[in-house]
Design an enzyme around this catalytic site. Sequence first.
Site, PDB file in Angstrom:
ATOM      1  CD  GLU A 105      -2.936  -1.239   2.265  1.00  9.47           C
ATOM      2  OE1 GLU A 105      -2.394  -1.408   3.371  1.00  9.47           O
ATOM      3  OE2 GLU A 105      -4.172  -1.178   2.111  1.00  9.47           O
ATOM      4  CD  GLU A 125      -3.402  -6.525   4.071  1.00 10.23           C
ATOM      5  OE1 GLU A 125      -3.420  -7.228   3.034  1.00 10.23           O
ATOM      6  OE2 GLU A 125      -2.670  -5.524   4.186  1.00 10.23           O
TER       7      GLU A 125
END
Length: 701
Positions: A105, A125
Amino acid sequence: MSATYELRGGVAVITLCNPPVNGLAWATRKAIAAGIEQAELDPAVRAIVITGAGKAFSGGADIREFGTPQSSAEPNLHSVLRVIEECSKPVVAAVHAVAMGGGLELALGCHYRVAAPGASIALPEVKLGILPGAGGTQRLPRVLGVENALNMIVSGEPVRSELLARQPGQKLFDQIVEGELVEAAVAFAAEMGDRHAAGASLPKVRDLPARHANPDGYFQFARNTVKAVSRNFPAPLKCIDAVEGAVKRSFEDGLKLERELFIQLLNTPESAALRHAFFAERAASKIPDVPEGTPVRPIASVGVIGAGTMGGGISMNFLNAGIPVTIVETSQAALDRGLGVIRKNYESQLSKGKLDQAAFQKRMALLTPTLQFEDLGKADLIIEAVFEDIAVKEQVFRKLDAIARPGAILATNTSTLDVNQIAGFTRRPADVLGMHFFSPANVMKLLEVVRGKATAKDVLATVMGLARTIRKTAVVAGVCDGFIGNRMIDQYGRQAGFLLDEGCTPSQVDRAIEKFGFAMGPFRMNDLAGNDIGWAIRKRRYVEHPSIRYSRTADLVCEQGRFGQKSGAGWYDYQPGKRTAIASPLVEAMLVEHRQSLGITPRRIDDGEIVHRLVYSLVNEGVRLLEEGIANKASDIDIVYLTGYGFPLHRGGPLCYADSQGLFNVVRAMKRFARNPHDDAGFWEPAPLITRLAAEGKSLS
Ligand code: NAD
């Protein structure tokens, strides 16, 4: 120091330095933001590179901060990404080795990205039951296309960087750099700096469109596919919702949706269970009185005694890791048979494309079969996997003591025998321990490392390290009958028997626990493993200890020769060559007769009681193991059950499940079960530790 700042010509280089994987801890986040601001203010700087020191660009959130105020302290990752995106000079991410989760990210927030080939790129995740929470679900579809991004987000699996290089429809990496990465990134950044100075605008991923030609059809298809495989886990479907948001909403609204979904998932029991399992697995390698850094003995060669069911599988683990194995048997026929099985296993991998010819040959070449016990004399570790008979073990360990080199580690794979007694057959009990593999030993992840009373700390540390090399999840257990896993499963099996005595059918018990999440109920499992194995154990255990109460139903099944799938009949009937379990009228009639003989009037038992009696029997015995010091911590027991016994992952293991139910309620249920005249009241006396924790309002973990 969590990031360094240096100037290379007109390019500022910010290097993340937060070992081991440059986790984005608060200090690291602050250092990145400070570095960008410093570069922005310095007129000598034209462009900025962000890179990582050591073995990763960034592995994402710093797990040491999980659950602490620092994890969300400002600047959080969103704020850092805003600082980067708003920077008036081009920011280039230089990615090597690993960019995962928040690390990816971070790279997605930069204006440009270059990467070394072979780097692992992922948003994992979902494996913790959540979704990427810093824009990953909104930005990745904008650079990779909706379908590629969704695949990565829903699976959490890494993709190699070179497959994500710029090509039509893909803009994750602007360049793949074969040589020195940071040097190339600095040159690239300088060039972008010049372009920008000449008036080119800075590209931001957030400004790109996330498009799909047929979004409604595609997302419907994706939901159907994912629903079928993610039964017990809500996160994969929420990942789809978030990516759909990237397509159908503005970037800012998409971020809001991502945030909402992230928080929803964070509060699910499934995510709590997955996070528990994640930390439990890491904690399993930590032994209270064996500190990290305890010296280890080098293991360059392994000896295995016995080429039967276990010896062959055990050997394959080391061959797969490139460690030579000498395997010894008592007869040429047994040796040939064992080698044949190993070869067949590899050939099957070969035919499925899981192994190539060169690797196959290399593995077989590392294996030395022999009938000469003395050939084990040079091995650094010797694992015994002969018959489960103390007299045979004695003979083997006395011989081993005579021929093994000084300092060699001597391990037994026994399931039930006393490791201290076995160590006592040698004059070097400090070098002896149990390595309890599970069948099939080349497949099953779990390894119980059984610590004898004399086992040396460096021996333990060596074997725990070696377990990582052969990709096992190792849990330390003390010496007792059955160690952690089998001692608990014995109680589970006893409860399953009592349930039959009281009125259940095998399929009713199996269905209830399978609905709870076990892949297979106890009776289907026994039919698969062979009912005669348990029969032999019961003969030893309950005949020696006649006061222990147990259901005779399993003996009755065995007395009929119904050993399970291998004999075509067990708890269930099987059609020739088929594995489908069919309820057996004969077994059910036998149960009716058995209850009559005991004077039990059968009652209807609901699924809730079935599940709680089976699972809480694991819990009570597990807590006793903690009290006795056989298991070091509650999470170790959960890992044994998750990796070795098919306990449903979304429940986090038996003790995690007990915590989720509230120990107050668990203790009440145990006391209720103790009042059942057909059960074992003594067993259901709640272990003192669980009673105390429940009274104090505490949990096991
Ligand atoms: P097995 O009968 O399949 O194999 C035992 C092998 O040892 C035989 O091939 C036999 O010829 C050989 N052997 C016997 N004495 C020997 C000697 N003196 N020297 C060399 N070889 C000798 O048994 P197994 O199922 O592989 O079990 C081996 C051990 O592993 C036992 O202690 C058992 O309790 C344990 N174990 C078994 C399982 C399982 O599921 N089978 C799981 C965990 C642990």
